[in-house]
Design a protein around this motif. Structure first.
Motif, PDB file in Angstrom:
ATOM      1  N   PHE A  47       9.516  17.891 -48.212  1.00  0.00           N
ATOM      2  CA  PHE A  47       8.440  16.816 -48.148  1.00  0.00           C
ATOM      3  C   PHE A  47       9.010  15.999 -47.159  1.00  0.00           C
ATOM      4  N   SER A  48       8.301  15.559 -45.753  1.00  0.00           N
ATOM      5  CA  SER A  48       8.579  14.967 -44.883  1.00  0.00           C
ATOM      6  C   SER A  48       6.670  13.767 -44.843  1.00  0.00           C
TER       7      SER A  48
ATOM      8  N   THR B   3      -7.352   4.670 -48.472  1.00  0.00           N
ATOM      9  CA  THR B   3      -8.137   5.380 -48.312  1.00  0.00           C
ATOM     10  C   THR B   3      -7.174   7.075 -47.942  1.00  0.00           C
ATOM     11  N   GLN B   4      -7.742   8.247 -48.522  1.00  0.00           N
ATOM     12  CA  GLN B   4      -6.568   9.079 -48.521  1.00  0.00           C
ATOM     13  C   GLN B   4      -7.891  10.300 -47.909  1.00  0.00           C
ATOM     14  N   SER B   5      -7.144  11.867 -47.311  1.00  0.00           N
ATOM     15  CA  SER B   5      -7.910  12.820 -47.569  1.00  0.00           C
ATOM     16  C   SER B   5      -7.476  13.993 -47.160  1.00  0.00           C
ATOM     17  N   PRO B   6      -7.573  14.958 -47.691  1.00  0.00           N
ATOM     18  CA  PRO B   6      -8.801  15.511 -47.830  1.00  0.00           C
ATOM     19  C   PRO B   6      -8.516  15.045 -49.350  1.00  0.00           C
ATOM     20  N   THR B   7      -9.622  14.870 -50.055  1.00  0.00           N
ATOM     21  CA  THR B   7      -9.723  15.154 -51.019  1.00  0.00           C
ATOM     22  C   THR B   7      -9.057  16.134 -52.425  1.00  0.00           C
ATOM     23  N   HIS B   8      -9.739  17.162 -51.879  1.00  0.00           N
ATOM     24  CA  HIS B   8      -9.125  17.996 -52.469  1.00  0.00           C
ATOM     25  C   HIS B   8      -8.504  19.305 -51.704  1.00  0.00           C
ATOM     26  N   LEU B   9      -7.221  19.877 -52.002  1.00  0.00           N
ATOM     27  CA  LEU B   9      -6.755  20.744 -50.932  1.00  0.00           C
ATOM     28  C   LEU B   9      -6.525  22.060 -51.570  1.00  0.00           C
ATOM     29  N   ILE B  10      -6.647  23.573 -50.868  1.00  0.00           N
ATOM     30  CA  ILE B  10      -6.300  24.419 -52.048  1.00  0.00           C
ATOM     31  C   ILE B  10      -5.626  25.069 -51.143  1.00  0.00           C
ATOM     32  N   LYS B  11      -4.457  25.723 -51.727  1.00  0.00           N
ATOM     33  CA  LYS B  11      -3.218  26.653 -50.977  1.00  0.00           C
ATOM     34  C   LYS B  11      -2.326  27.677 -51.261  1.00  0.00           C
TER      35      LYS B  11
ATOM     36  N   GLN C 191       2.524  28.443 -47.383  1.00  0.00           N
ATOM     37  CA  GLN C 191       1.724  27.348 -46.756  1.00  0.00           C
ATOM     38  C   GLN C 191       2.269  26.296 -46.852  1.00  0.00           C
ATOM     39  N   GLN C 192       1.529  26.090 -45.672  1.00  0.00           N
ATOM     40  CA  GLN C 192       1.615  23.962 -45.247  1.00  0.00           C
ATOM     41  C   GLN C 192       0.505  23.525 -45.199  1.00  0.00           C
ATOM     42  N   ALA C 193       1.250  22.507 -46.279  1.00  0.00           N
ATOM     43  CA  ALA C 193      -0.215  21.025 -45.854  1.00  0.00           C
ATOM     44  C   ALA C 193       0.226  19.972 -45.257  1.00  0.00           C
ATOM     45  N   THR C 194      -0.680  19.292 -45.124  1.00  0.00           N
ATOM     46  CA  THR C 194      -1.261  18.091 -44.361  1.00  0.00           C
ATOM     47  C   THR C 194      -1.967  17.284 -45.427  1.00  0.00           C
ATOM     48  N   LEU C 195      -1.348  16.067 -45.118  1.00  0.00           N
ATOM     49  CA  LEU C 195      -2.321  14.949 -46.260  1.00  0.00           C
ATOM     50  C   LEU C 195      -2.470  13.480 -45.764  1.00  0.00           C
ATOM     51  N   ARG C 196      -3.324  12.932 -45.829  1.00  0.00           N
ATOM     52  CA  ARG C 196      -3.480  11.536 -44.729  1.00  0.00           C
ATOM     53  C   ARG C 196      -3.781  11.116 -45.505  1.00  0.00           C
ATOM     54  N   CYS C 197      -3.755   9.299 -45.170  1.00  0.00           N
ATOM     55  CA  CYS C 197      -3.336   8.245 -45.470  1.00  0.00           C
ATOM     56  C   CYS C 197      -3.956   6.865 -44.344  1.00  0.00           C
ATOM     57  N   SER C 198      -4.537   6.342 -44.728  1.00  0.00           N
ATOM     58  CA  SER C 198      -5.241   4.840 -43.857  1.00  0.00           C
ATOM     59  C   SER C 198      -5.370   3.781 -45.052  1.00  0.00           C
TER      60      SER C 198
ATOM     61  N   GLU D 129       0.723  10.510 -42.472  1.00  0.00           N
ATOM     62  CA  GLU D 129       0.729  11.952 -42.801  1.00  0.00           C
ATOM     63  C   GLU D 129       1.905  12.073 -44.101  1.00  0.00           C
ATOM     64  N   LEU D 130       1.240  13.296 -45.053  1.00  0.00           N
ATOM     65  CA  LEU D 130       2.350  13.142 -45.450  1.00  0.00           C
ATOM     66  C   LEU D 130       2.349  15.122 -45.502  1.00  0.00           C
ATOM     67  N   ASN D 131       3.778  15.736 -45.057  1.00  0.00           N
ATOM     68  CA  ASN D 131       3.537  17.668 -44.582  1.00  0.00           C
ATOM     69  C   ASN D 131       4.468  17.981 -45.687  1.00  0.00           C
ATOM     70  N   VAL D 132       4.027  18.722 -46.592  1.00  0.00           N
ATOM     71  CA  VAL D 132       4.672  19.521 -47.518  1.00  0.00           C
ATOM     72  C   VAL D 132       5.205  21.404 -47.051  1.00  0.00           C
ATOM     73  N   ASN D 133       5.828  21.673 -46.577  1.00  0.00           N
ATOM     74  CA  ASN D 133       6.223  22.896 -45.829  1.00  0.00           C
ATOM     75  C   ASN D 133       6.605  24.076 -47.020  1.00  0.00           C
ATOM     76  N   ALA D 134       6.515  24.839 -46.974  1.00  0.00           N
ATOM     77  CA  ALA D 134       7.036  26.751 -47.959  1.00  0.00           C
ATOM     78  C   ALA D 134       5.858  26.084 -49.377  1.00  0.00           C
ATOM     79  N   LEU D 135       5.412  25.664 -49.132  1.00  0.00           N
ATOM     80  CA  LEU D 135       4.311  25.386 -51.049  1.00  0.00           C
ATOM     81  C   LEU D 135       4.818  26.521 -52.008  1.00  0.00           C
ATOM     82  N   GLU D 136       5.425  25.414 -52.768  1.00  0.00           N
ATOM     83  CA  GLU D 136       5.913  26.429 -54.005  1.00  0.00           C
ATOM     84  C   GLU D 136       4.819  25.844 -55.134  1.00  0.00           C
ATOM     85  N   LEU D 137       4.422  26.953 -56.369  1.00  0.00           N
ATOM     86  CA  LEU D 137       3.070  26.568 -57.478  1.00  0.00           C
ATOM     87  C   LEU D 137       3.138  25.359 -58.157  1.00  0.00           C
ATOM     88  N   GLU D 138       4.773  24.680 -58.142  1.00  0.00           N
ATOM     89  CA  GLU D 138       4.935  23.170 -58.894  1.00  0.00           C
ATOM     90  C   GLU D 138       5.045  22.230 -57.914  1.00  0.00           C
ATOM     91  N   ASP D 139       3.957  22.384 -56.731  1.00  0.00           N
ATOM     92  CA  ASP D 139       4.487  21.269 -55.461  1.00  0.00           C
ATOM     93  C   ASP D 139       2.516  20.883 -55.863  1.00  0.00           C
TER      94      ASP D 139
END
Lengths: 113, 114
Positions: free
Chosen positions: B64-65, B5-13, B17-24, B75-85
């Motif tokens: 990407f860490s 299972t992954q969350s969230p399904t969608h994420l808009i940034k 900005q920084q994004a955090t994605l989660r996985c079980s 969890e996956l963290n992506v810092n300093a988000l770029e358009l190509e992410d």
């Protein structure tokens, strides 16, 4: 490093016909080869896999063949149905113990009714 | 048996900005893998975690860490988000006991960078 090529990139077949997707790999140490099906909006789903000590494996309408000498393996789908329409990915294991995979670029299969 | 299972399904940034994605992972699986799938493209390996340790990473920059927790979730963290992410980020898990085992995927998190 390992490189996996996959052909064709797109494939259209009539319902009931067979479909064949072929992959080649470069690392002779690869010894595990899974195939995945990805439907729109979903994650890849494992459909069949084969290990290097086996030349062929079959599961109902799906079969996979492996030629280690030539470093290629193929997915065969018989009696195709519209629900087989999806993107298919092949993969080859890499690393000392095969923990990681390199994926092919994918084949978009369309089964026409 | 519950799948990955992954969350969230969608994420808009937005850019920067920084994004955090989660996985079980599937119960009993100790390895977690992260992949990036840009629109219409294949799967690019990002990171592999096993028993709480980063075991391997793909050809991605250090922004990407991630990490793996004692319960094997990740969890996956992506810092300093770029358009190509902008891409679908997929998590997969596999059982303990070494390699050459199938990876089972979740349905991903769609990350959109505006």
């Amino acid at each position: 490093g390992e490189n996996v090529e996959q052909h064709p990139s797109t494939l259209s077949v009539q319902e009931g016909d067979s479909a064949v997707i072929k992959c080649t790999y470069s690392d002779s140490a690869s010894n595990y080869f899974p195939w995945y099906k990805q439907e729109l909006g979903k994650g890849p789903q494992l459909i069949i896999d084969i290990r290097s000590n086996v030349g062929e494996k079959k599961d109902q309408r799906i079969a996979v063949t492996l030629n280690k000498t030539a470093k290629h393996f193929s997915l065969h789908i018989t009696e195709t149905q519209p629900e087989d329409s999806a993107v298919y990915f092949c993969a080859a294991s890499i690393g000392n113990y095969g923990q990681n995979f390199v994926f092919g670029p994918g084949t978009r299969l369309s089964v026409l009714p | 048996e519950a799948g990955v299972t992954q969350s969230p399904t969608h994420l808009i940034k937005t850019r920067g900005q920084q994004a955090t994605l989660r996985c079980s992972p599937i119960s009993g699986h100790t390895s977690v893998y992260w992949y990036q799938q840009a629109l219409g493209l294949g799967l690019q390996f990002l990171l592999w975690y096993d028993e709480g340790e980063e075991r391997n990473r793909g050809n991605f920059p250090p922004r990407f860490s991630g990490r793996q927790f004692p319960n094997y979730s990740s969890e996956l963290n992506v810092n300093a988000l770029e358009l190509e992410d902008s891409a679908l980020y997929l998590c997969a898990s596999s059982p303990a006991g070494g390699g050459n085992q199938p990876q089972h995927f979740g349905d991903g998190t769609r990350l959109s960078i505006l």
